[in-house]
Motif scaffolding. Sequence first.
Motif, PDB file in Angstrom:
ATOM      1  N   GLU A 152       0.636  -1.013   0.365  1.00  0.00           N
ATOM      2  CA  GLU A 152       0.318   0.234   0.069  1.00  0.00           C
ATOM      3  C   GLU A 152       0.753   1.316  -0.189  1.00  0.00           C
ATOM      4  N   GLN A 153       1.863   1.792   0.705  1.00  0.00           N
ATOM      5  CA  GLN A 153       2.698   2.499   0.826  1.00  0.00           C
ATOM      6  C   GLN A 153       3.286   2.240  -0.281  1.00  0.00           C
ATOM      7  N   GLN A 156       1.334   4.618  -3.072  1.00  0.00           N
ATOM      8  CA  GLN A 156       1.350   5.714  -2.749  1.00  0.00           C
ATOM      9  C   GLN A 156       2.143   5.435  -3.233  1.00  0.00           C
ATOM     10  N   ARG A 159       1.954   6.945  -7.046  1.00  0.00           N
ATOM     11  CA  ARG A 159       0.698   7.772  -7.216  1.00  0.00           C
ATOM     12  C   ARG A 159       1.580   9.244  -7.080  1.00  0.00           C
ATOM     13  N   GLU A 160       2.391   9.555  -5.944  1.00  0.00           N
ATOM     14  CA  GLU A 160       2.965  11.012  -5.164  1.00  0.00           C
ATOM     15  C   GLU A 160       4.039  11.091  -6.559  1.00  0.00           C
TER      16      GLU A 160
END
Length: 212
Positions: A152-153, A156, A159-160
């Motif tokens: 999940e990290q 993320q 995406r960033e």
Amino acid sequence: MGREFLGLFEEWADSYDDSVAGIDPQYRAVFADYDKILKEVCKCSFGHVLEFGVGTGNLSAKLMEFGYKVTGVEPSAAMRKKASEKLPELELYEGDFLNYPALSDMVHTIVSTYAFHHLTDLEKEEAVRKFAGLLYPTGKIVFADTVFKSEEQKEQVTREALEQGYNDLAADLKREYYTTIPELRGIFTANGFHVTFEQMNSFVWLIAAVKK
């Protein structure tokens, strides 16, 4: 076995040292505290050191400054040329994490920086299993590489990167085989190592695994 990325490194050899210096803003966070990270790998090492993914020889140079005997393995001909120009005294061979010349003796430490993510998790497990047979008792594996706390990290962070317009970084995070701390912990533990993780920047962790 990471060879699918070889073309990238053949092209990157001439500009690699600029990249680690933080000139490319997309990778500035990845290479933050680069010199400190290399020094930490050196501090955790001892004896005869086997380095995988030598690149242009930056870690090799520091290991030799620390007084270690260093044997290097690097798949890219262009990178080997750069490393040999910097360090003509370096014992350097063609090879990768899974395929490398037979050693005449065991080693005390196996090191690598910014390279282990080129292997799939299954290949990482195979590599660590083979490394256990290369090390003296109480020998160590010391890696510094991009690792995530969870999938999940990783998603993320990807995406960033896209939101910041860092498309090359995002593509790299999707293309290569960046893994998680729980996955690596399981690999090292299953192959007879006690492993610790220390975060060095927002991407890179210092991974120190001692043979039980």
